[in-house]
Design a protein around this motif. Structure first.
Motif, PDB file in Angstrom:
ATOM      1  N   ASP A 186       0.797  -1.218   0.000  1.00 31.41           N
ATOM      2  CA  ASP A 186       0.000   0.000   0.000  1.00 31.41           C
ATOM      3  C   ASP A 186       0.834   1.275   0.000  1.00 31.41           C
ATOM      4  N   ARG A 187       2.144   1.141  -0.234  1.00 28.39           N
ATOM      5  CA  ARG A 187       2.999   2.331  -0.230  1.00 28.39           C
ATOM      6  C   ARG A 187       3.923   2.350  -1.437  1.00 28.39           C
ATOM      7  N   PHE A 188       3.999   3.484  -2.100  1.00 28.00           N
ATOM      8  CA  PHE A 188       4.879   3.686  -3.245  1.00 28.00           C
ATOM      9  C   PHE A 188       6.335   3.509  -2.824  1.00 28.00           C
ATOM     10  N   SER A 189       7.108   2.812  -3.655  1.00 29.89           N
ATOM     11  CA  SER A 189       8.521   2.571  -3.347  1.00 29.89           C
ATOM     12  C   SER A 189       9.400   2.831  -4.559  1.00 29.89           C
ATOM     13  N   ALA A 190      10.696   2.714  -4.354  1.00 26.71           N
ATOM     14  CA  ALA A 190      11.655   2.887  -5.441  1.00 26.71           C
ATOM     15  C   ALA A 190      11.420   1.886  -6.563  1.00 26.71           C
ATOM     16  N   ALA A 191      10.926   0.697  -6.242  1.00 27.55           N
ATOM     17  CA  ALA A 191      10.656  -0.301  -7.276  1.00 27.55           C
ATOM     18  C   ALA A 191       9.545   0.153  -8.214  1.00 27.55           C
ATOM     19  N   ASP A 192       8.552   0.864  -7.681  1.00 28.96           N
ATOM     20  CA  ASP A 192       7.465   1.371  -8.520  1.00 28.96           C
ATOM     21  C   ASP A 192       7.984   2.406  -9.511  1.00 28.96           C
ATOM     22  N   ALA A 193       8.938   3.219  -9.077  1.00 30.38           N
ATOM     23  CA  ALA A 193       9.532   4.206  -9.983  1.00 30.38           C
ATOM     24  C   ALA A 193      10.238   3.515 -11.143  1.00 30.38           C
ATOM     25  N   TYR A 194      10.933   2.434 -10.850  1.00 26.07           N
ATOM     26  CA  TYR A 194      11.664   1.698 -11.888  1.00 26.07           C
ATOM     27  C   TYR A 194      10.688   1.014 -12.844  1.00 26.07           C
ATOM     28  N   LEU A 195       9.645   0.381 -12.295  1.00 26.81           N
ATOM     29  CA  LEU A 195       8.669  -0.280 -13.159  1.00 26.81           C
ATOM     30  C   LEU A 195       7.980   0.734 -14.066  1.00 26.81           C
ATOM     31  N   PHE A 196       7.644   1.886 -13.535  1.00 24.40           N
ATOM     32  CA  PHE A 196       7.015   2.938 -14.327  1.00 24.40           C
ATOM     33  C   PHE A 196       7.912   3.357 -15.487  1.00 24.40           C
ATOM     34  N   ALA A 197       9.185   3.605 -15.205  1.00 23.28           N
ATOM     35  CA  ALA A 197      10.117   4.058 -16.240  1.00 23.28           C
ATOM     36  C   ALA A 197      10.243   3.030 -17.360  1.00 23.28           C
ATOM     37  N   VAL A 198      10.373   1.758 -16.993  1.00 15.01           N
ATOM     38  CA  VAL A 198      10.548   0.705 -17.991  1.00 15.01           C
ATOM     39  C   VAL A 198       9.265   0.475 -18.790  1.00 15.01           C
TER      40      VAL A 198
END
Length: 210
Positions: A149-161
Motif C-alpha cells: 500500500d505504499r509507493f517505493s523505489a521499485a514502482d519508480a523503476y517499473l514505471f520508467a521501464v
C-alpha cells in the motif's frame, strides 16, 4: 549530487526517487549515441560502461546501476518510506522486485531498441515481456503498489521501464491493472516534476529510448 541521465531512459527511476525524497540533484543530460554529456564531457570517462544512470556524490565518488542508485537515494531520506529499512524482509522484497525489473523486464526490452534486431528475436522478446506483464497484472490487480500500500523505489523503476512499451510496439493496452498503475505513478507530483524536467511531457515518441 549530480545525476547523469538520458531522457526517458532507466535513469528516470532515480530521478523520480530523488524528487519523491526531496533530494536536490544537478541534472546532466547524456547523449548515449555519441557518449558526450551536455557540457561536452566524454561520458566514457565518467562511466566506462557507457550507460546511465550515474550518480555523482558530494565527495566526487560515482555510483552506477539503477537498482543501487535508487536504494542509495531512498536511504538518504528513510522517513519518506521509499525503501524499507535495511536488514528487514521488506527490504529484501524491494531488492527482489528491483532484480526482476532489471534482469527480466529491462533486459528483455533492450534488443527491441536496436533497429537491426531480427524480427524473430523481436517477436520472441515481446512474447516474453507479455508473460512478465501478465504476472505483474495479477500482482497489481490485488494491491496498488509492488510492495503493498505504499509507493517505493521499485514502482519508480517499473514505471520508467513500462513507459517504453508503446515505443517498441508492445501492446499492453488490455492490461487494466498495469494501465491503472502507470496512471497512478504519472499523477504523482514528484513524477510530474521529473517528467517535465526531462522534457518527457511533450517529447516525441522517437526521442525516448532506453
Amino acid at each position: 549530487m549530480k545525476l547523469y541521465y538520458s531522457p526517458g531512459a532507466c535513469s528516470l527511476a532515480p530521478h523520480i526517487v530523488a524528487r519523491e525524497a526531496e533530494i536536490a540533484l544537478v541534472l546532466e543530460k547524456v547523449d548515449i549515441a555519441t557518449k558526450r554529456t551536455e557540457c561536452g564531457a566524454n561520458f566514457l570517462e565518467i562511466n566506462p560502461k557507457g550507460s546511465v544512470p550515474v550518480l555523482e556524490l558530494r565527495d566526487g565518488e560515482r555510483l552506477t546501476e539503477g537498482p543501487a542508485i535508487v536504494q542509495y537515494l531512498a536511504d538518504q531520506k528513510p522517513e519518506r518510506g521509499l525503501a524499507p529499512l535495511s536488514g528487514t524482509m521488506a527490504r529484501y522484497r524491494l531488492q527482489e522486485w528491483l532484480g526482476f525489473i532489471n534482469s527480466d523486464l529491462h533486459k528483455t526490452y533492450s534488443p527491441l531498441f536496436n533497429p537491426v534486431t531480427p524480427e524473430p528475436v523481436r517477436s520472441e522478446r515481446k512474447a516474453a515481456l507479455l508473460k512478465y506483464y501478465a504476472f505483474l497484472e495479477r500482482h497489481l490487480g490485488a494491491q496498488p503498489w509492488l510492495l503493498g500500500d505504499r509507493f517505493s523505489a521499485a514502482d519508480a523503476y517499473l514505471f520508467a521501464v513500462t513507459n517504453w512499451a508503446p515505443h517498441v510496439g508492445l501492446d499492453i493496452s488490455g492490461l487494466v491493472a498495469i494501465a491503472s498503475f502507470q496512471q497512478r505513478v504519472a499523477g504523482r507530483p514528484a513524477v510530474q516534476e521529473a517528467l517535465l524536467a526531462e522534457g518527457l511531457l511533450s517529447m516525441s515518441n522517437d526521442a525516448i529510448h532506453k
